[in-house]
Write a protein that holds these residues in place. Structure first.
Motif, PDB file in Angstrom:
ATOM      1  N   LEU A 194      39.303  25.078   3.570  1.00 21.74           N
ATOM      2  CA  LEU A 194      38.345  25.611   2.675  1.00 21.74           C
ATOM      3  C   LEU A 194      38.210  24.925   1.417  1.00 21.74           C
ATOM      4  N   TYR A 195      39.386  24.036   0.838  1.00 20.44           N
ATOM      5  CA  TYR A 195      39.399  23.587  -0.361  1.00 20.44           C
ATOM      6  C   TYR A 195      38.966  21.826  -0.117  1.00 20.44           C
ATOM      7  N   ARG A 196      38.486  21.436   1.105  1.00 14.55           N
ATOM      8  CA  ARG A 196      37.966  20.196   1.276  1.00 14.55           C
ATOM      9  C   ARG A 196      37.141  19.471   0.356  1.00 14.55           C
ATOM     10  N   HIS A 197      36.260  20.315   0.055  1.00 14.05           N
ATOM     11  CA  HIS A 197      35.298  19.755  -0.799  1.00 14.05           C
ATOM     12  C   HIS A 197      35.868  19.392  -2.282  1.00 14.05           C
ATOM     13  N   LYS A 198      36.673  20.464  -2.605  1.00 16.06           N
ATOM     14  CA  LYS A 198      37.218  20.186  -4.059  1.00 16.06           C
ATOM     15  C   LYS A 198      38.188  19.089  -4.054  1.00 16.06           C
ATOM     16  N   LEU A 199      38.994  19.005  -2.920  1.00 15.31           N
ATOM     17  CA  LEU A 199      39.967  17.894  -2.713  1.00 15.31           C
ATOM     18  C   LEU A 199      39.523  16.640  -2.649  1.00 15.31           C
ATOM     19  N   SER A 200      38.063  16.433  -2.478  1.00 14.88           N
ATOM     20  CA  SER A 200      37.511  15.225  -2.124  1.00 14.88           C
ATOM     21  C   SER A 200      37.551  14.431  -3.430  1.00 14.88           C
ATOM     22  N   LYS A 201      37.593  15.120  -4.562  1.00 16.05           N
ATOM     23  CA  LYS A 201      37.496  14.345  -5.935  1.00 16.05           C
ATOM     24  C   LYS A 201      38.956  13.960  -6.459  1.00 16.05           C
ATOM     25  N   TYR A 202      39.772  14.258  -5.700  1.00 17.99           N
ATOM     26  CA  TYR A 202      41.250  14.046  -6.340  1.00 17.99           C
ATOM     27  C   TYR A 202      42.012  13.022  -5.226  1.00 17.99           C
ATOM     28  N   MET A 203      42.886  12.420  -6.085  1.00 13.57           N
ATOM     29  CA  MET A 203      43.899  11.521  -5.662  1.00 13.57           C
ATOM     30  C   MET A 203      45.258  11.990  -5.640  1.00 13.57           C
ATOM     31  N   VAL A 204      45.651  12.297  -4.182  1.00 12.64           N
ATOM     32  CA  VAL A 204      46.940  13.336  -4.149  1.00 12.64           C
ATOM     33  C   VAL A 204      48.133  12.181  -4.473  1.00 12.64           C
ATOM     34  N   LYS A 205      49.107  12.414  -5.433  1.00 13.82           N
ATOM     35  CA  LYS A 205      50.125  11.493  -6.071  1.00 13.82           C
ATOM     36  C   LYS A 205      51.346  12.102  -5.293  1.00 13.82           C
ATOM     37  N   THR A 206      51.627  13.434  -5.204  1.00 12.27           N
ATOM     38  CA  THR A 206      52.762  13.870  -4.669  1.00 12.27           C
ATOM     39  C   THR A 206      52.332  14.993  -3.932  1.00 12.27           C
ATOM     40  N   ILE A 207      53.329  15.403  -2.856  1.00  7.87           N
ATOM     41  CA  ILE A 207      53.289  16.572  -2.056  1.00  7.87           C
ATOM     42  C   ILE A 207      54.535  17.177  -2.018  1.00  7.87           C
ATOM     43  N   ASN A 250      42.855  12.964   0.107  1.00  6.43           N
ATOM     44  CA  ASN A 250      43.054  11.517  -0.259  1.00  6.43           C
ATOM     45  C   ASN A 250      44.430  11.221  -0.610  1.00  6.43           C
ATOM     46  N   ILE A 251      45.297  10.817   0.279  1.00  4.05           N
ATOM     47  CA  ILE A 251      46.759  10.688  -0.324  1.00  4.05           C
ATOM     48  C   ILE A 251      47.051   9.410  -0.591  1.00  4.05           C
ATOM     49  N   GLU A 252      47.450   9.182  -2.033  1.00  3.14           N
ATOM     50  CA  GLU A 252      47.949   7.786  -2.433  1.00  3.14           C
ATOM     51  C   GLU A 252      48.790   7.174  -1.422  1.00  3.14           C
ATOM     52  N   MET A 253      48.818   5.899  -1.173  1.00  2.00           N
ATOM     53  CA  MET A 253      49.566   4.883  -0.323  1.00  2.00           C
ATOM     54  C   MET A 253      51.048   5.495  -0.311  1.00  2.00           C
ATOM     55  N   ASN A 254      51.700   5.276  -1.698  1.00  2.00           N
ATOM     56  CA  ASN A 254      52.864   5.432  -1.941  1.00  2.00           C
ATOM     57  C   ASN A 254      53.308   6.932  -2.462  1.00  2.00           C
ATOM     58  N   ALA A 255      52.505   7.876  -1.940  1.00  2.00           N
ATOM     59  CA  ALA A 255      52.671   9.078  -2.413  1.00  2.00           C
ATOM     60  C   ALA A 255      54.244   9.699  -2.103  1.00  2.00           C
ATOM     61  N   GLU A 256      54.772  10.404  -3.219  1.00  2.00           N
ATOM     62  CA  GLU A 256      56.171  11.059  -2.949  1.00  2.00           C
ATOM     63  C   GLU A 256      55.803  12.561  -2.158  1.00  2.00           C
ATOM     64  N   ILE A 257      56.451  12.448  -0.854  1.00  2.00           N
ATOM     65  CA  ILE A 257      56.045  13.694  -0.110  1.00  2.00           C
ATOM     66  C   ILE A 257      57.463  14.360   0.247  1.00  2.00           C
ATOM     67  N   SER A 258      57.554  15.554  -0.254  1.00  2.00           N
ATOM     68  CA  SER A 258      59.023  15.931  -0.219  1.00  2.00           C
ATOM     69  C   SER A 258      59.009  17.197   0.501  1.00  2.00           C
ATOM     70  N   ILE A 259      59.872  17.604   1.170  1.00  2.00           N
ATOM     71  CA  ILE A 259      60.293  18.729   1.926  1.00  2.00           C
ATOM     72  C   ILE A 259      61.644  19.311   1.512  1.00  2.00           C
ATOM     73  N   GLU A 260      61.730  20.766   1.225  1.00  2.00           N
ATOM     74  CA  GLU A 260      62.968  21.720   1.261  1.00  2.00           C
ATOM     75  C   GLU A 260      63.353  22.096   2.551  1.00  2.00           C
ATOM     76  N   VAL A 261      64.655  21.610   2.553  1.00  2.00           N
ATOM     77  CA  VAL A 261      65.398  21.601   3.856  1.00  2.00           C
ATOM     78  C   VAL A 261      66.779  22.580   3.433  1.00  2.00           C
ATOM     79  N   ASN A 262      67.073  23.588   4.323  1.00  2.00           N
ATOM     80  CA  ASN A 262      68.218  24.218   4.399  1.00  2.00           C
ATOM     81  C   ASN A 262      69.220  23.798   5.496  1.00  2.00           C
ATOM     82  N   PRO A 263      70.416  23.524   5.062  1.00  2.00           N
ATOM     83  CA  PRO A 263      71.515  23.236   6.112  1.00  2.00           C
ATOM     84  C   PRO A 263      71.435  24.467   7.157  1.00  2.00           C
ATOM     85  N   GLY A 264      71.657  24.183   8.416  1.00  2.00           N
ATOM     86  CA  GLY A 264      71.383  25.228   9.379  1.00  2.00           C
ATOM     87  C   GLY A 264      70.339  25.743   9.958  1.00  2.00           C
ATOM     88  N   THR A 265      69.183  25.064   9.305  1.00  2.00           N
ATOM     89  CA  THR A 265      67.976  25.149  10.256  1.00  2.00           C
ATOM     90  C   THR A 265      67.157  23.655  10.270  1.00  2.00           C
TER      91      THR A 265
END
Ligand code: SF4
Length: 379
Positions: free
Chosen positions: A45-58, A85-100
């Motif tokens: 639903l945000y696709r249109h809005k997102l098109s004008k942005y360059m995503v630097k981090t997720i 539009n995700i930048e080539m060297n974007a930082e993409i993080s995920i939170e991880v909990n041990p045990g999962t």
């Protein structure tokens, strides 16, 4: 294209930790598949809005994103790649909990392009982990770090909590020394805050556990800073430490009061001088999207004064401080023009200092940052 950061909220946890008041729920795993489908709908639903942005981090946070199965996490990353539009060297993080998480999941994350893990350890003592309601042991954490490195991850954060009930300063420093031995490149340290409506709050009231006094809390913070600095970590934000080049770019964007878009239950966004927050409740969030409505609960236009105050107190969280010329470029005036006597007084009290056209917190200001930030709120 304008730079932006994206936050994805996954509100599921295997068990609720006894101190936690985040927007996360246990026992709702059966909703996970539908939740992810709705999350993807929200991104679309945000696709249109997102098109004008360059995503630097997720940042995929929670909750416990690592509780999602492989199909769900793949669908989320695919949806982001398709709609942003995700930048080539974007930082993409995920939170991880041990045990999962296991090696297979970590391998999948790496193959999907996730390049940073943020692991919730909190303590390296198994009795403490049990006392605070964590589902894992220290050994689970050690195994996950080893597996993460085997599949290729180098950028790893670990969260630790200090001022836990019964914790001594020596135990706190021991936990930090364990992470230093492991050469964990980024460490976030948080002082325990006993929040209302958590089991810890009730137990403190009932005197079943004792809250640490302010002096011990402060001692742990200061000793922790000293220890990490002496071990080669850069103390770059009030609660965050990194080896060279491992600062968290996603969080730096928040502290610079940059734009971000949040997806998921309870997620917040700050775009085009408007702050949005989504419906917290998982079912309410999903129902809204099922009806093709954006799940926005609140929308507040940011006033100029809000933006100035936030830029000041978020920027001062960074130890590099606020660059006065950058500030002037953004607002047309310097902080001194706007705050006048307030800054003079904070300087006299040695809570802030000027250093080559930069305003920063002093060592005492770091400890008393909340007092400084209160002074910077404009009506
Ligand atoms: S794992 Fe994190 S989000 Fe989940 S209950 Fe524990 S502290 Fe809260």
């Amino acid at each position: 294209m304008e730079p932006v950061s994206i936050y994805i909220h996954i509100p599921f946890c295997k068990q609720k930790c006894f101190y936690c008041d985040f927007n996360s729920y246990s026992g709702k795993e059966p909703l996970m598949d539908t939740y992810v489908d709705m999350l993807i709908k929200e991104i679309e639903l945000y696709r249109h809005k997102l098109s004008k942005y360059m995503v630097k981090t997720i940042f995929i946070g929670g909750g416990t994103p690592s509780l999602l199965n492989n199909e769900c996490i793949t669908k989320i990353i695919d949806a982001l790649k398709k709609n942003c539009n995700i930048e080539m060297n974007a930082e993409i993080s995920i939170e991880v909990n041990p045990g999962t998480v296991n090696k297979e999941k970590l391998e999948l994350y790496y193959d999907l392009g996730i390049n940073r893990l943020s692991i919730g350890l909190q303590s390296c003592y198994n009795e403490t982990l049990k006392l605070i309601g964590r589902i894992h042991s220290y050994e689970d954490y050690l195994r996950n770090v080893r597996e993460a490195r085997e599949v290729g991850f180098t950028n790893i954060n670990t969260d630790l909590i200090f001022a836990l009930p019964g914790q001594t300063v020596d135990q706190w420093i021991h936990c930090l020394s364990e992470l230093i031995k492991l050469k964990i490149p980024h460490i976030s340290t948080y002082s325990l805050i006993i929040e209302e409506e958590t089991p810890f709050y009730t137990w403190v009231e009932e005197k079943k556990i004792a809250q640490q006094d302010e002096d011990t809390d402060l001692k742990m913070y200061e000793e922790g800073i000293r220890f990490l600095r002496n071990s080669g970590y850069k103390h770059y934000e009030i609660s965050n430490f990194a080896l060279p080049d491992y600062e968290c770019r996603h969080n730096i964007n928040y502290w610079l009061n940059g734009e971000y878009i949040g997806f998921g239950a309870g997620a917040h966004s700050n775009v085009n001088k408007v702050r949005y927050s989504n419906i917290n409740d998982i079912t309410g969030y999903m129902l809204s999207l099922k009806d093709n409505r954006l799940p926005i609960m609140e929308e507040i236009k940011t006033t100029l004064n809000d933006e100035i105050s936030e830029t000041m107190f978020l920027g001062l969280r960074l130890l590099e401080g606020i660059d006065i010329s950058d500030f002037k470029r953004r607002f047309g005036k310097t902080p001194q023009d706007i705050y006048g006597d307030i800054l003079l007084e904070l300087k006299e009290k040695k809570l802030i200092a000027y250093d080559n056209e930069v305003i920063k917190l002093t060592e005492s200001g770091l400890v008393l940052s909340n007092i400084v930030f209160q002074q910077l709120l404009l009506d």
